[in-house]
Motif scaffolding. Structure first.
Motif, PDB file in Angstrom:
ATOM      1  N   TYR A  35       0.826  -1.197   0.000  1.00  0.00           N
ATOM      2  CA  TYR A  35       0.000   0.000   0.000  1.00  0.00           C
ATOM      3  C   TYR A  35       0.870   1.261   0.000  1.00  0.00           C
ATOM      4  N   TYR A  36       0.278   2.343  -0.497  1.00  0.00           N
ATOM      5  CA  TYR A  36       0.944   3.642  -0.461  1.00  0.00           C
ATOM      6  C   TYR A  36       0.457   4.457   0.735  1.00  0.00           C
ATOM      7  N   TYR A  37      -0.215   3.802   1.664  1.00  0.00           N
ATOM      8  CA  TYR A  37      -0.735   4.451   2.868  1.00  0.00           C
ATOM      9  C   TYR A  37      -0.842   3.383   3.948  1.00  0.00           C
ATOM     10  N   ASP A  38      -1.219   3.787   5.125  1.00  0.00           N
ATOM     11  CA  ASP A  38      -1.426   2.843   6.220  1.00  0.00           C
ATOM     12  C   ASP A  38      -2.888   2.387   6.163  1.00  0.00           C
ATOM     13  N   PRO A  39      -3.175   1.187   5.662  1.00  0.00           N
ATOM     14  CA  PRO A  39      -4.573   0.756   5.460  1.00  0.00           C
ATOM     15  C   PRO A  39      -5.327   0.617   6.779  1.00  0.00           C
ATOM     16  N   SER A  40      -6.594   0.971   6.745  1.00  0.00           N
ATOM     17  CA  SER A  40      -7.428   0.971   7.944  1.00  0.00           C
ATOM     18  C   SER A  40      -8.115  -0.387   8.147  1.00  0.00           C
ATOM     19  N   LEU A  41      -7.845  -1.017   9.252  1.00  0.00           N
ATOM     20  CA  LEU A  41      -8.531  -2.262   9.598  1.00  0.00           C
ATOM     21  C   LEU A  41      -9.993  -1.986   9.935  1.00  0.00           C
ATOM     22  N   GLY A  42     -10.250  -0.882  10.636  1.00  0.00           N
ATOM     23  CA  GLY A  42     -11.618  -0.555  11.036  1.00  0.00           C
ATOM     24  C   GLY A  42     -12.545  -0.369   9.849  1.00  0.00           C
ATOM     25  N   ALA A  43     -12.070   0.329   8.807  1.00  0.00           N
ATOM     26  CA  ALA A  43     -12.899   0.557   7.627  1.00  0.00           C
ATOM     27  C   ALA A  43     -13.192  -0.759   6.914  1.00  0.00           C
ATOM     28  N   ALA A  44     -12.200  -1.634   6.833  1.00  0.00           N
ATOM     29  CA  ALA A  44     -12.399  -2.926   6.177  1.00  0.00           C
ATOM     30  C   ALA A  44     -13.409  -3.775   6.951  1.00  0.00           C
ATOM     31  N   ILE A  45     -13.323  -3.758   8.274  1.00  0.00           N
ATOM     32  CA  ILE A  45     -14.284  -4.501   9.101  1.00  0.00           C
ATOM     33  C   ILE A  45     -15.687  -3.920   8.929  1.00  0.00           C
ATOM     34  N   LEU A  46     -15.776  -2.588   8.919  1.00  0.00           N
ATOM     35  CA  LEU A  46     -17.084  -1.925   8.790  1.00  0.00           C
ATOM     36  C   LEU A  46     -17.799  -2.361   7.515  1.00  0.00           C
ATOM     37  N   ILE A  51       0.198  -7.834 -17.143  1.00  0.00           N
ATOM     38  CA  ILE A  51       1.318  -7.260 -17.897  1.00  0.00           C
ATOM     39  C   ILE A  51       2.058  -6.230 -17.047  1.00  0.00           C
ATOM     40  N   ALA A  52       1.310  -5.358 -16.373  1.00  0.00           N
ATOM     41  CA  ALA A  52       1.941  -4.320 -15.552  1.00  0.00           C
ATOM     42  C   ALA A  52       2.686  -4.921 -14.366  1.00  0.00           C
ATOM     43  N   LEU A  53       2.137  -5.971 -13.787  1.00  0.00           N
ATOM     44  CA  LEU A  53       2.767  -6.615 -12.636  1.00  0.00           C
ATOM     45  C   LEU A  53       4.009  -7.427 -13.015  1.00  0.00           C
ATOM     46  N   SER A  54       4.113  -7.800 -14.294  1.00  0.00           N
ATOM     47  CA  SER A  54       5.225  -8.654 -14.729  1.00  0.00           C
ATOM     48  C   SER A  54       6.582  -8.008 -14.466  1.00  0.00           C
ATOM     49  N   ASN A  55       6.612  -6.689 -14.421  1.00  0.00           N
ATOM     50  CA  ASN A  55       7.873  -5.985 -14.123  1.00  0.00           C
ATOM     51  C   ASN A  55       7.691  -5.043 -12.933  1.00  0.00           C
ATOM     52  N   ASP A  56       6.800  -5.481 -12.014  1.00  0.00           N
ATOM     53  CA  ASP A  56       6.569  -4.735 -10.766  1.00  0.00           C
ATOM     54  C   ASP A  56       6.156  -3.295 -11.028  1.00  0.00           C
ATOM     55  N   TRP A  57       5.230  -3.097 -11.988  1.00  0.00           N
ATOM     56  CA  TRP A  57       4.694  -1.787 -12.331  1.00  0.00           C
ATOM     57  C   TRP A  57       5.813  -0.793 -12.681  1.00  0.00           C
ATOM     58  N   GLU A  58       6.735  -1.251 -13.482  1.00  0.00           N
ATOM     59  CA  GLU A  58       7.835  -0.383 -13.920  1.00  0.00           C
ATOM     60  C   GLU A  58       8.131  -0.618 -15.395  1.00  0.00           C
ATOM     61  N   ALA A 116      -5.810   6.172 -14.686  1.00  0.00           N
ATOM     62  CA  ALA A 116      -5.393   7.109 -15.727  1.00  0.00           C
ATOM     63  C   ALA A 116      -4.354   8.099 -15.202  1.00  0.00           C
ATOM     64  N   GLU A 117      -4.412   8.399 -13.890  1.00  0.00           N
ATOM     65  CA  GLU A 117      -3.416   9.301 -13.334  1.00  0.00           C
ATOM     66  C   GLU A 117      -2.099   8.558 -13.100  1.00  0.00           C
ATOM     67  N   GLU A 118      -1.051   9.312 -12.908  1.00  0.00           N
ATOM     68  CA  GLU A 118       0.273   8.721 -12.682  1.00  0.00           C
ATOM     69  C   GLU A 118       0.261   7.849 -11.430  1.00  0.00           C
ATOM     70  N   ILE A 119       0.916   6.702 -11.511  1.00  0.00           N
ATOM     71  CA  ILE A 119       0.993   5.784 -10.373  1.00  0.00           C
ATOM     72  C   ILE A 119       2.391   5.842  -9.771  1.00  0.00           C
ATOM     73  N   PRO A 120       2.539   6.082  -8.460  1.00  0.00           N
ATOM     74  CA  PRO A 120       1.442   6.388  -7.525  1.00  0.00           C
ATOM     75  C   PRO A 120       0.972   7.831  -7.648  1.00  0.00           C
ATOM     76  N   GLY A 121      -0.363   7.997  -7.646  1.00  0.00           N
ATOM     77  CA  GLY A 121      -0.946   9.326  -7.700  1.00  0.00           C
ATOM     78  C   GLY A 121      -1.781   9.577  -6.463  1.00  0.00           C
ATOM     79  N   TYR A 122      -2.574  10.632  -6.517  1.00  0.00           N
ATOM     80  CA  TYR A 122      -3.357  11.016  -5.336  1.00  0.00           C
ATOM     81  C   TYR A 122      -4.305   9.897  -4.910  1.00  0.00           C
ATOM     82  N   ILE A 123      -4.968   9.270  -5.883  1.00  0.00           N
ATOM     83  CA  ILE A 123      -5.950   8.229  -5.542  1.00  0.00           C
ATOM     84  C   ILE A 123      -5.270   7.025  -4.897  1.00  0.00           C
ATOM     85  N   PHE A 124      -4.146   6.602  -5.439  1.00  0.00           N
ATOM     86  CA  PHE A 124      -3.436   5.455  -4.891  1.00  0.00           C
ATOM     87  C   PHE A 124      -2.878   5.735  -3.494  1.00  0.00           C
TER      88      PHE A 124
END
Length: 295
Positions: free
Chosen positions: A8-19, A160-167, A239-247
């Motif tokens: 992840y590009y952030y600290d994922p929330s366990l509480g939100a996933a449980i909710l 295809i993207a994962l084949s080279n670790d998104w690079e 469509a935005e650059e990875i990692p971008g704001y959404i990611f």
């Protein structure tokens, strides 16, 4: 565990996933009851074509349940991929039920029963059933086929993207294929919304916009708009650059993915076709009291 080991590009929330694991359970149980129990105990019409929707709701539960485990093991690629796959697959199954529903809904909103007509009048009535020159029986094949092809494109692009670790070049090619699949999904859902709105207009024009079809169409329109918003979010995400704001911001996933699909399932539960539409078996029995339920 080092922070840079996390997928992840952030600290994922366990509480939100449980909710959301909990929130998706009631609509799943309601749809399951409406298809399996309600036709025998409450006079609902049989709606076996809603089985894919039950599967989709189950995928939502499993997707966020697996995400709970993934938040505690953010370096585990298997958990992350399993959760993401289930969450992406769920709308495909939900839409599949809606695509099969429209083939049953169009005849009930255009004419009484043209199947019994013969000759020129019968042919004329059959043409009335067409929406944008498409016969109702072809609608599920058209939309389900497009959704499957879209899903294959998304899956191929991810691989295809994962084949080279998104690079590198693989990332660019994979993203192009993935985004093409997502755009196709948006086009498919948009075209389906046009079909539903056309069916609604046709029903009003021929005076067949009775309570049952009216309620079901209303539910489908609301749900499809929610699914369309979710699909557009997915296009923008990649469509935005990875990692971008959404990611890099988890709240967007829950606001534009989890919430719209949850509301869509709730809406489709209330406007369930088993509750509102005429059932042919019930009609043939002459049990008109259960043929179309009123508020």
């Amino acid at each position: 565990m080092a922070e840079d080991e996390s997928i992840y590009y952030y600290d994922p929330s366990l509480g939100a996933a449980i909710l959301f694991t909990i929130l998706y359970t009631p609509p799943f149980l309601w749809h399951l009851w409406s298809v399996t129990v309600a036709p025998r105990t409450r006079g609902y019409s049989r709606t076996l074509f809603y089985i894919p929707m039950i599967i989709g709701a189950a995928f939502e539960i499993l997707g966020y349940a697996v995400r709970c485990a993934s938040t505690q093991n953010p370096e585990d690629v298997g958990l992350y991929a399993s959760s993401a796959t289930l969450i992406v697959l769920a709308p495909v199954f939900i839409c599949a039920s809606l695509y099969m529903l429209i083939a049953r809904l169009v005849p009930s909103t255009t004419d009484n029963d043209p199947s019994g007509q013969e000759g020129a009048e019968g042919e004329k009535d059959q043409k009335k059933l067409r929406i944008l020159w498409i016969k109702p029986r072809w609608l599920p094949r058209l939309f389900v086929g497009s959704d499957i092809f879209s899903l294959l494109l998304q899956s191929s692009g991810s691989v295809i993207a994962l084949s080279n670790d998104w690079e590198g070049e693989e990332k660019d090619i994979g993203l192009a294929v993935l985004i093409t699949g997502l755009v196709l999904q948006v086009v498919t859902v948009t075209f389906f919304l046009v079909i539903v709105l056309t069916a609604r207009h046709r029903a009003i024009a021929v005076g067949k916009y009775s309570l049952g079809p009216k309620m079901v169409i209303r539910g489908v329109i609301i749900a499809v708009c929610l699914i369309l918003a979710r699909s557009i979010y997915r296009v923008v995400e990649f469509a935005e650059e990875i990692p971008g704001y959404i990611f890099e911001h988890e709240w967007l996933l829950y606001v534009f993915e989890a919430l719209p699909m949850w509301f869509a399932l709730l809406v489709l539960a209330w406007y369930h076709p088993g509750r509102w539409l005429v059932d042919k078996v019930t009609r043939n029995r002459g049990d008109t009291e259960l043929a179309e339920r009123e508020v």
